[in-house]
Write a protein that holds these residues in place. Sequence first.
Motif, PDB file in Angstrom:
ATOM      1  N   GLY A 128       0.818  -1.199   0.000  1.00 25.38           N
ATOM      2  CA  GLY A 128       0.000   0.000   0.000  1.00 25.38           C
ATOM      3  C   GLY A 128       0.849   1.245   0.000  1.00 25.38           C
ATOM      4  N   ARG A 129       2.032   1.184   0.642  1.00 26.42           N
ATOM      5  CA  ARG A 129       2.900   2.355   0.693  1.00 26.42           C
ATOM      6  C   ARG A 129       3.389   2.721  -0.691  1.00 26.42           C
ATOM      7  N   ASN A 130       3.796   1.735  -1.490  1.00 25.65           N
ATOM      8  CA  ASN A 130       4.229   2.004  -2.852  1.00 25.65           C
ATOM      9  C   ASN A 130       3.101   2.606  -3.676  1.00 25.65           C
ATOM     10  N   SER A 131       1.894   2.090  -3.480  1.00 23.99           N
ATOM     11  CA  SER A 131       0.750   2.624  -4.222  1.00 23.99           C
ATOM     12  C   SER A 131       0.480   4.059  -3.834  1.00 23.99           C
ATOM     13  N   PHE A 132       0.657   4.389  -2.543  1.00 24.88           N
ATOM     14  CA  PHE A 132       0.429   5.758  -2.086  1.00 24.88           C
ATOM     15  C   PHE A 132       1.453   6.699  -2.709  1.00 24.88           C
ATOM     16  N   ILE A 133       2.720   6.250  -2.751  1.00 24.34           N
ATOM     17  CA  ILE A 133       3.773   7.072  -3.367  1.00 24.34           C
ATOM     18  C   ILE A 133       3.459   7.296  -4.841  1.00 24.34           C
ATOM     19  N   SER A 134       2.982   6.251  -5.517  1.00 17.93           N
ATOM     20  CA  SER A 134       2.632   6.397  -6.930  1.00 17.93           C
ATOM     21  C   SER A 134       1.460   7.347  -7.095  1.00 17.93           C
ATOM     22  N   PHE A 135       0.524   7.323  -6.169  1.00 21.58           N
ATOM     23  CA  PHE A 135      -0.614   8.242  -6.216  1.00 21.58           C
ATOM     24  C   PHE A 135      -0.133   9.689  -6.075  1.00 21.58           C
ATOM     25  N   ILE A 136       0.809   9.921  -5.148  1.00 19.40           N
ATOM     26  CA  ILE A 136       1.369  11.262  -4.986  1.00 19.40           C
ATOM     27  C   ILE A 136       2.101  11.694  -6.257  1.00 19.40           C
ATOM     28  N   SER A 137       2.765  10.754  -6.918  1.00 16.41           N
ATOM     29  CA  SER A 137       3.440  11.069  -8.182  1.00 16.41           C
ATOM     30  C   SER A 137       2.426  11.499  -9.241  1.00 16.41           C
ATOM     31  N   LEU A 138       1.288  10.790  -9.294  1.00 16.16           N
ATOM     32  CA  LEU A 138       0.248  11.159 -10.254  1.00 16.16           C
ATOM     33  C   LEU A 138      -0.311  12.549  -9.957  1.00 16.16           C
ATOM     34  N   ILE A 139      -0.453  12.855  -8.657  1.00 13.98           N
ATOM     35  CA  ILE A 139      -0.916  14.193  -8.281  1.00 13.98           C
ATOM     36  C   ILE A 139       0.086  15.248  -8.742  1.00 13.98           C
ATOM     37  N   SER A 140       1.376  14.956  -8.610  1.00 15.27           N
ATOM     38  CA  SER A 140       2.407  15.887  -9.069  1.00 15.27           C
ATOM     39  C   SER A 140       2.330  16.081 -10.578  1.00 15.27           C
ATOM     40  N   VAL A 141       2.158  14.981 -11.307  1.00 14.98           N
ATOM     41  CA  VAL A 141       2.021  15.068 -12.770  1.00 14.98           C
ATOM     42  C   VAL A 141       0.805  15.913 -13.138  1.00 14.98           C
ATOM     43  N   ALA A 142      -0.325  15.643 -12.471  1.00 15.80           N
ATOM     44  CA  ALA A 142      -1.548  16.388 -12.766  1.00 15.80           C
ATOM     45  C   ALA A 142      -1.398  17.868 -12.421  1.00 15.80           C
ATOM     46  N   GLY A 143      -0.751  18.158 -11.289  1.00 15.19           N
ATOM     47  CA  GLY A 143      -0.558  19.557 -10.894  1.00 15.19           C
ATOM     48  C   GLY A 143       0.288  20.319 -11.882  1.00 15.19           C
ATOM     49  N   ILE A 144       1.407  19.712 -12.313  1.00 14.76           N
ATOM     50  CA  ILE A 144       2.261  20.366 -13.308  1.00 14.76           C
ATOM     51  C   ILE A 144       1.492  20.545 -14.613  1.00 14.76           C
ATOM     52  N   GLY A 145       0.764  19.506 -15.020  1.00 18.09           N
ATOM     53  CA  GLY A 145      -0.004  19.578 -16.268  1.00 18.09           C
ATOM     54  C   GLY A 145      -1.048  20.678 -16.239  1.00 18.09           C
ATOM     55  N   LEU A 146      -1.804  20.774 -15.149  1.00 17.47           N
ATOM     56  CA  LEU A 146      -2.841  21.812 -15.054  1.00 17.47           C
ATOM     57  C   LEU A 146      -2.224  23.208 -15.022  1.00 17.47           C
ATOM     58  N   GLY A 147      -1.109  23.357 -14.304  1.00 13.59           N
ATOM     59  CA  GLY A 147      -0.448  24.665 -14.255  1.00 13.59           C
ATOM     60  C   GLY A 147       0.047  25.095 -15.625  1.00 13.59           C
ATOM     61  N   VAL A 148       0.683  24.167 -16.343  1.00 14.71           N
ATOM     62  CA  VAL A 148       1.184  24.473 -17.688  1.00 14.71           C
ATOM     63  C   VAL A 148       0.030  24.803 -18.628  1.00 14.71           C
ATOM     64  N   ALA A 149      -1.037  23.989 -18.578  1.00 15.18           N
ATOM     65  CA  ALA A 149      -2.189  24.228 -19.451  1.00 15.18           C
ATOM     66  C   ALA A 149      -2.839  25.578 -19.148  1.00 15.18           C
ATOM     67  N   ALA A 150      -2.998  25.898 -17.861  1.00 17.36           N
ATOM     68  CA  ALA A 150      -3.619  27.174 -17.486  1.00 17.36           C
ATOM     69  C   ALA A 150      -2.794  28.350 -17.991  1.00 17.36           C
ATOM     70  N   LEU A 151      -1.481  28.246 -17.870  1.00 16.05           N
ATOM     71  CA  LEU A 151      -0.618  29.351 -18.308  1.00 16.05           C
ATOM     72  C   LEU A 151      -0.680  29.516 -19.823  1.00 16.05           C
ATOM     73  N   ILE A 152      -0.692  28.413 -20.564  1.00 12.58           N
ATOM     74  CA  ILE A 152      -0.780  28.491 -22.028  1.00 12.58           C
ATOM     75  C   ILE A 152      -2.104  29.113 -22.459  1.00 12.58           C
ATOM     76  N   VAL A 153      -3.205  28.667 -21.847  1.00 12.59           N
ATOM     77  CA  VAL A 153      -4.526  29.177 -22.232  1.00 12.59           C
ATOM     78  C   VAL A 153      -4.671  30.653 -21.886  1.00 12.59           C
ATOM     79  N   VAL A 154      -4.236  31.032 -20.680  1.00 11.52           N
ATOM     80  CA  VAL A 154      -4.385  32.433 -20.253  1.00 11.52           C
ATOM     81  C   VAL A 154      -3.549  33.364 -21.136  1.00 11.52           C
ATOM     82  N   LEU A 155      -2.297  33.001 -21.406  1.00 11.82           N
ATOM     83  CA  LEU A 155      -1.461  33.855 -22.251  1.00 11.82           C
ATOM     84  C   LEU A 155      -1.994  33.910 -23.682  1.00 11.82           C
ATOM     85  N   SER A 156      -2.537  32.791 -24.177  1.00 11.55           N
ATOM     86  CA  SER A 156      -3.106  32.786 -25.531  1.00 11.55           C
ATOM     87  C   SER A 156      -4.308  33.709 -25.616  1.00 11.55           C
TER      88      SER A 156
END
Length: 420
Positions: free
Chosen positions: A25-53
């Motif tokens: 379960g610990r490995n799965s939790f770490i992987s879940f946190i990694s997915l949250i990091s990926v999603a956070g970076i993705g949303l931030g990048v997408a928001a910045l691209i859309v707003v500047l466009s």
Amino acid sequence: MSIIHKLPYEWLVGLRYTRAGKRSGRNSFISFISLISVAGIGLGVAALIVVLSVMNGFQKEVTDRMLSVLAHIEVFDPRGALPNWQTSVQDAFRNPAVKGAAPFVETQGMLVRDVMRPAIIRGVIPSEETKVSDVAKQMKAGSFDDLKPGSFNIVMGYALARALNLSMGDKVTMLLAQAQTTPAGMLPRTRTFTLVGIFEAGHYEFDSGLAFISLEDAEKMERLDAPSGLRLRIADMHQAPQVAQELKASMPGDLVVRDWSQQNATWFAAVQTEKKMMFIILTLIIAVAAFNLVSTLVMTVTDKQADIAILRTLGSSPRSIMKIFMIQGALVGLMGTAIGVGFGVLVALNVDVIVPFIEHLLGVQFLSKDIYFISTVPSDLRWPDVAKIGGLAVILAFVATLYPSFAASRVKPAEALRYE
């Protein structure tokens, strides 16, 4: 043998740690946190691209609509009139960038009918004005060519005509600031004009506050014997400041040369400042998401201490251990950036479809013509901005890997294996 198996072992281990773990379960939790990091970076990048466009689109749309009425460059004599303007036109055309020129007289006045409205009054020659602006193409009613000398006809923006409750053929009184002496004292000079045309530039400031009359009529109203100056159009509007400097140096006489960016300097400065502030604010969102990698990698290092110790006993150097976790963090950052760039570009290219759908779904209008310059949400995706945002996100993600990776390289094999 596949390409993956030809990679250095640091890459192989880093790729393995990036994949979701299923052993506990610990490995799965770490992987879940990694997915949250990926999603956070993705949303931030997408928001910045859309707003500047959207902000780039807003600036481009407003600029295009402004320049459909404004000239790229104005040349005028500070003494009030430009005698021998035909000679000045020839002097201007010696610069190959100049593609059109037209004389004008501009003043401010009050238009009065049932109500009173201020307006910029511009005297023009219709046949010449078409060389420097698109007003003749923007006519909703009437003809721009009806501005004949001595007719005292007027063409105005649709919002101004609506505010004055005017229809085609109606009379409107113009009051100028210059006073005249009468038996009743000092009174503003007045003249009655006939509405012969209504235009719509798509820019509310001009549609509600600009009117055109014949150049000869404007000269009579202003008591001039020549136009105030020249309006010029050039091949590339972005070269206007440079061309204005060249004209200032090449045209004889003590003339004032002003480009379109100077006429609207306050507005453009405000837009540029807003874009910079939005870039900084949204970059902080990406930074927060990127630094989530710190907690993810710290947890991974804690969980993989035994693996690190075994690798060290097998001969791995601290540098190799550090490289493994830097690869893991960099891959997470690259994945988030790639997802964000893809999603942001997709949304930015389809804003003209997405926003009307949301407006229809919610029954609202985000931009009102009565408040904003434009009534639709434009978008102008610029690939240099996309590259800049993507590169910044990857750099922030890489920086976030440094401390956890360094901590992993400092793990002592004996202490890590003591309780295994």
